[in-house]
Scaffold this motif. Sequence first.
Motif, PDB file in Angstrom:
ATOM      1  N   UNK C 114       0.850  -1.200   0.000  1.00  0.00           N
ATOM      2  CA  UNK C 114       0.000   0.000   0.000  1.00  0.00           C
ATOM      3  C   UNK C 114       0.884   1.247   0.000  1.00  0.00           C
ATOM      4  N   UNK C 115       1.881   1.221   0.895  1.00  0.00           N
ATOM      5  CA  UNK C 115       2.752   2.385   1.040  1.00  0.00           C
ATOM      6  C   UNK C 115       3.441   2.737  -0.267  1.00  0.00           C
ATOM      7  N   UNK C 116       3.928   1.708  -0.967  1.00  0.00           N
ATOM      8  CA  UNK C 116       4.666   2.025  -2.191  1.00  0.00           C
ATOM      9  C   UNK C 116       3.717   2.553  -3.258  1.00  0.00           C
ATOM     10  N   UNK C 117       2.494   2.087  -3.256  1.00  0.00           N
ATOM     11  CA  UNK C 117       1.556   2.563  -4.279  1.00  0.00           C
ATOM     12  C   UNK C 117       1.097   3.989  -4.023  1.00  0.00           C
ATOM     13  N   UNK C 118       0.931   4.337  -2.750  1.00  0.00           N
ATOM     14  CA  UNK C 118       0.596   5.744  -2.456  1.00  0.00           C
ATOM     15  C   UNK C 118       1.823   6.611  -2.735  1.00  0.00           C
ATOM     16  N   UNK C 119       2.982   6.045  -2.351  1.00  0.00           N
ATOM     17  CA  UNK C 119       4.235   6.772  -2.526  1.00  0.00           C
ATOM     18  C   UNK C 119       4.514   7.169  -3.968  1.00  0.00           C
ATOM     19  N   UNK C 120       4.060   6.335  -4.901  1.00  0.00           N
ATOM     20  CA  UNK C 120       4.312   6.636  -6.318  1.00  0.00           C
ATOM     21  C   UNK C 120       3.790   8.007  -6.719  1.00  0.00           C
ATOM     22  N   UNK C 125       4.348  13.664  -8.163  1.00  0.00           N
ATOM     23  CA  UNK C 125       3.767  15.003  -8.269  1.00  0.00           C
ATOM     24  C   UNK C 125       4.215  15.943  -7.165  1.00  0.00           C
ATOM     25  N   UNK C 126       4.650  15.398  -6.047  1.00  0.00           N
ATOM     26  CA  UNK C 126       5.027  16.280  -4.951  1.00  0.00           C
ATOM     27  C   UNK C 126       6.496  16.143  -4.577  1.00  0.00           C
ATOM     28  N   UNK C 127       7.186  15.272  -5.288  1.00  0.00           N
ATOM     29  CA  UNK C 127       8.624  15.144  -5.065  1.00  0.00           C
ATOM     30  C   UNK C 127       8.992  14.582  -3.707  1.00  0.00           C
ATOM     31  N   UNK C 128       8.032  13.926  -3.038  1.00  0.00           N
ATOM     32  CA  UNK C 128       8.346  13.372  -1.715  1.00  0.00           C
ATOM     33  C   UNK C 128       8.972  11.988  -1.868  1.00  0.00           C
ATOM     34  N   UNK C 129       9.971  11.727  -1.077  1.00  0.00           N
ATOM     35  CA  UNK C 129      10.638  10.436  -1.125  1.00  0.00           C
ATOM     36  C   UNK C 129      10.893   9.923   0.274  1.00  0.00           C
ATOM     37  N   UNK C 130      11.209   8.663   0.355  1.00  0.00           N
ATOM     38  CA  UNK C 130      11.690   8.084   1.606  1.00  0.00           C
ATOM     39  C   UNK C 130      10.767   8.361   2.780  1.00  0.00           C
ATOM     40  N   UNK C 131      11.366   8.874   3.837  1.00  0.00           N
ATOM     41  CA  UNK C 131      10.641   9.077   5.081  1.00  0.00           C
ATOM     42  C   UNK C 131       9.501  10.049   4.924  1.00  0.00           C
ATOM     43  N   UNK C 132       9.789  11.125   4.209  1.00  0.00           N
ATOM     44  CA  UNK C 132       8.765  12.155   4.039  1.00  0.00           C
ATOM     45  C   UNK C 132       7.544  11.562   3.344  1.00  0.00           C
ATOM     46  N   UNK C 133       7.797  10.772   2.317  1.00  0.00           N
ATOM     47  CA  UNK C 133       6.687  10.163   1.582  1.00  0.00           C
ATOM     48  C   UNK C 133       5.911   9.217   2.487  1.00  0.00           C
TER      49      UNK C 133
END
Lengths: 308, 507, 611
Positions: C114-120, C125-133
């Motif tokens: 789930x996390x990786x799919x939301x993270x995509x 679009x928001x440039x969030x990665x890693x912890x922030x995402x």
Amino acid sequence: MPILSFILKRVIQAGFVLVAVTLFVSFAIRLTGDPAVMMLRESANVTPEDLARIREGLGLNRPFLVQYGDFIGGLLTGELGNSFFRGAIAPLISGALGATLLLALTSLAVSLLISVPLGIYAATHRGSFGDQLVRVLSLAGLSFPNFWLGIMLVLIFSVTLRWLPPSGFTGPQSLIMPAVTIGVILTSTNLRIVRTTMLDVLSSQFIMVARAKGLSQTAVIYKHALRNSSIALVTYLGLQFGSLMGGLVVVELVFNWPGMGTLAIEAIAQRDYPILQTVISILAVLIVAVNLLVDLTYMLLDPRIRLE
Amino acid sequence: MTDLKSRLLIAALAATTALTAAPALAEGTLTVAQRQDPANWDPVDTFLVAWGSVASNIYDGLVRRDENLDLQPGLAESWEVLDEGMRIRFQLREGVQFHNGEPFDAEAVKYTFDRLLGEVGGAGPQQSNYTTIDRVEIVDETTVDFHMAQPDPVILTKLSGYGAMIVPPQYIEENGEEHFDMNPVGTGPFKFASYEQGAQIELEANADYFEGAPELDGLVFRFIREDATRLAELQSGGVDLVTDVAFSAVPTIEAADNAGIVAVAGPSIYSLALRTKDAVTEDVRVRRALNMAVDKQALIDAFLAGRGSPIASLQGELSFGHDPELEGYPFDPQQAMALLEEAGVAPGTEMTIDYRAGNSTFNEVAQALTGFFAAVGLNVGLNPVEDGVFLNEIVPQGRTNEMYQFSWGGWTFDFDNTAYLTYHEGEKWNPYGTSEEMNALLDEQRQSPDQELREDILQKVAALAHEEAYHIPLYNEETVYAVADRVEGFVPAPDKRLRLTEVSVAE
Amino acid sequence: MSDTTAPILTVEDLSISFGDTEAVRGLSFEVPRGGTLAIVGESGSGKSVTSMAAMGLLKFTGGRVTSGRIQLHGKGGETEITGASEADLRRIRGNRISMIFQEPMTSLDPVFTIGSQIGEALKLHRGLRGRAARDEAARLLELVRLPNARAQLDRYPHQLSGGMRQRVMIAMAVSCRPDLLIADEPTTALDVTIQAQILQIIRDMQSEFGTSVVFISHDMGVVSEMADEIVVMRHGEMVEAGRAEDVILRPKADYTRALMAAVPKIGAMQGQENPRKFDLPGQAADQTDAHPAPERTEPLVRLDKVTTRYDLTSGFLGRVSHRVHAAEEVSFEIHPGETLALVGESGSGKSTVGKTLQQLVTPVSGRILYRGTDILSLDPAERQRFKREIQYIFQDPYGSLNPRKTVKQSLIEPMATHGLLKKADAQVADLLTSVGLKPEHAGRYPHEFSGGQRQRIAIARALSVDPGLIIADEAVSALDVSVQAQVINLMMDIQARRGLAYLFISHDMAVVERVSHRVAVMYLGEIVEMGTRRQVFETPQHPYTKRLLRAVPVMDPTRPPERVTLTGDIPSPVRPVGDPRRSHGFVEVAPGHLLADNHQDFEKYREGIAS
């Protein structure tokens, strides 16, 4: 741990398979001919005493189950023992197994390198000229008998062009034609599998969802679709392994490849029971192991299986 | 002249492509492709012609048989047959060394035959060929006496091959039997260099060979099972010499631009044996009629690519005991039908040929034979039988049909070998018996050390067998080699043993 | 709550084709900024296709825009969707416009967490990665009220229920605070109580982010709860458009009126004793209580404490470790000519009861009496007769009809099996006529019929062996409302004519209210309340029944939707071996009105299992 118990279960299954296969092979080959007769067939003045003496020397006068028990015992303790006519079995097998695996894995790698990109192309350009071409080619590839293809390659690349050695193993260039021969068949089937499973996956809703997120075509295809298609592909590859081994025997013969197939054919010709039994057992173990590997890969790829 | 120029151009092109091709052949090295890897190099262990073709270059016997099948001095410089054939004295060659430097002497001869006739030899198939030798006695360092258990007129020939090859005592004792089996050492023109199971064996020239170093620097035997693959290797320049060429491939090689066929009459003969008891073939007229029904030359042309000769007895023209005067039954269907009628065999009578299922050429021949028999009004069926069953159960037990395959390829080229086996009482290829006269003739020649007398008797045996028509002798196959054009001085051996001392390769 | 001054999306004269087939013709509408536009229509009306066009995803479905414009007036400025490049569209999708799809079970990629799919989407679009995402994804899941939000990030879609997955989809859709959210039938596949939660969450997101919504649905009740404006579509064309209240209460177009008439409205049967057919245009409006009451003599079917469980195995030796308690001590009676409705949500065991009765599964205990005969104690040959007496109609008529057999062959087969075949052609003609089809349809194949017609064929097949009881398992759930109404009317006609009894299994409370004489409410394999339709619908006693009824969307645009609790899923009926649930008894609160005696503990008990 469910994985451990799963593996244990498969190992026990493998044991049963091994016993059944070797029992059958050991029994069946003894019905087809006597190595002592084969051995003396070009000698004149053979007396029944000669036959008996050789049979005794080979240990063939003992009851079948005793011979079989010895063989299995040796297999379990890793002591492969001696063949009838060719000395110790272990070095024979290790050489042949290495050659066969080299050929099998190279063909597989070549076929995947070709079939995955082409299959994806065909699936994403469904109905296009390229797709039609891929489908025709894969059908054509399927309809070549592999021995015929092998001989054709030899005629073209060895006899006419003289680019490649027609047989044996003298260096990397020796690998090309046998690997291509097997690879063509593998590629043709894999191509179809990749194409159909890709088409299937691409029509899934989660692919549309991925597109709706704004993901690029590349991300959609290579991340989401490919990972999902690979589940089917891996399953298929596992199923394919048995027939791949069968195909290898023929191709090894055509190219005089020093592998398990050649070893087995030779052993059959001489009725060298110990070699044949060992070859068959190792192939059986290999097939079971590959299927286990496939199942484990499957678990790795598909969380639905992993977590149940 | 333009013709020559263009040929040179093609040759140059071929040379450059040959350079890019992987298996560029080493200078002075000849590569042979043969079907089978004998897998053992110890003389006592083998039973394969495939062994002979390789090992004849590594080992020598006391006697050597040349390409004309004449016996020549080998490791023995001379010999004398004494005591009515019960003792043979050999004078050994001096100053000969094995490849490992070990000297060859009377000790080595005695060791060789003690080993062959003892426990080590007993585990292999060769011992049974030499049981007529009772023991070997060392007279002095260069003289040995062979004491015979019974006279054996063929023993000298047998000493030229296979089990009688002289082996190095020290080397075997120091390294053990298994090591010797995989790393053979002899006195021959080539030394063992390396062996890769199932793939190839490499030999190098023995510069100190007692008859002078061979022309070649090296010799490689590659084991290639598939007929087509061996030919492809030849055509692509991967090998120089191919043995066991299939007859069906002969026209291809004859048409090839870089190789040709070299053939010589071989040891193998093919025939149909006829059941002389409890069958319609009991009547000699029927057996003769069957002989007349077959056009042997047609079979040779159709299935052997012409590489064979018709035979009148169970031997080829090189065989000791062959009688050039003996003529076979003519191909005469009219007379055959007349004989059948006379014998009261009705048209449409059914007969069956039993034959060994493994040999594809003979399978075709058998098919064609039914056609010939049909032409004289017989309804002949085919019964292919698996080798083991055929050799163990059908023939020795007298369970054959009217006709059954008999083919033989004894490397000794002495008719005794075949004739005794097929005509003498109690032999396994003679399940239905012949005659007292025949038995007597066979025994007589076996006892006699006098080769002229033997030849005379063996010719009588052949004539008698012809008269009685025990078989339908069909043909003597040629031994066919495919040879690359660059090979020079190759003289084919009828017995399929290749001894390549005189051969060289052009570069 | 709507501010309709400047539209967020303008669709002008839009036409869409698939190959040579026109799917949408000359469609124009505007989506009010911050408000909700509902597009209503039955299957094939072109409503979903329109939403794909708005996302610029049409080309992936094989369709193309043949004329018209779709303009987005977003925060990032004006964009003409139909003419935009794929690169521009990718920047808009998931970012300025996002979408929730109908089928939550297949909307998420099964092999990624789930996390990786939301993270995509967050990364894209928001440039969030890693912890922030990860933090942001967890925050979004909390926003859609997913319990244990952070822990859910590492789970895979198959570990989540449908309702939870749809929450994940919503979290994903709102992750970039889009200007426009398109929800295509987002609750159709969900249970009614879960549907209420999801609708509530969409409304909450809308007010939180000021997002405008295009809500696509066939369900007028849901639409009435959600929409500010409504566009009614049919066969690719707009039939009517206007403010929600106007379209629902004062429909102008004939089609809209017919559609409204076919919508079962909860509460519409208040005071009625017997079931009533829908008043469909063109059908004689037979009135008030004309449908016959069942004979209250000897019951046709009686279930006596029937319990059905399925074993779940696990581990090395395949030991049974858990059991699905699908049906627990279920008892009820059905009288000749009576319709008993079995209602409940997923996992309630209502279908298991149907299958047990049809002898498709064998119960572990209990008795099934048919006209007083204990079916389960009979030998197999005698049981065969009762298979004829009880017939089944499935939800998916296409799956239950053999596609390679003609209608005639499909109808003859059961008659031949039970030895009822006399004059095949005449019997087939009769059957087809009785379900409103024509005798000449006999030679056709299933694919030549529409969904409603196929369901009529399935009914004809059930009738062919002259059964006493027909089990209709979600038999009308997959049909469009107007077709659904027709099929229900047909079933009621047949009941009136033949005195047939129905076991009507459904999750749709409004339909159940329309068709049933009596109602049994199931929860986790047990009946928790049972009574006449009026008793259950007008004076519900059990907390679960009340929740179910409250969750049903009401087609009344004047009434603001009721707030529902946002957490809670339907608990699982799977229990470890050796831990059976304590069964309950019943109290009779009124004559024939039974209520589980542990109903006071329900909320507590529910939370306890659900956690």
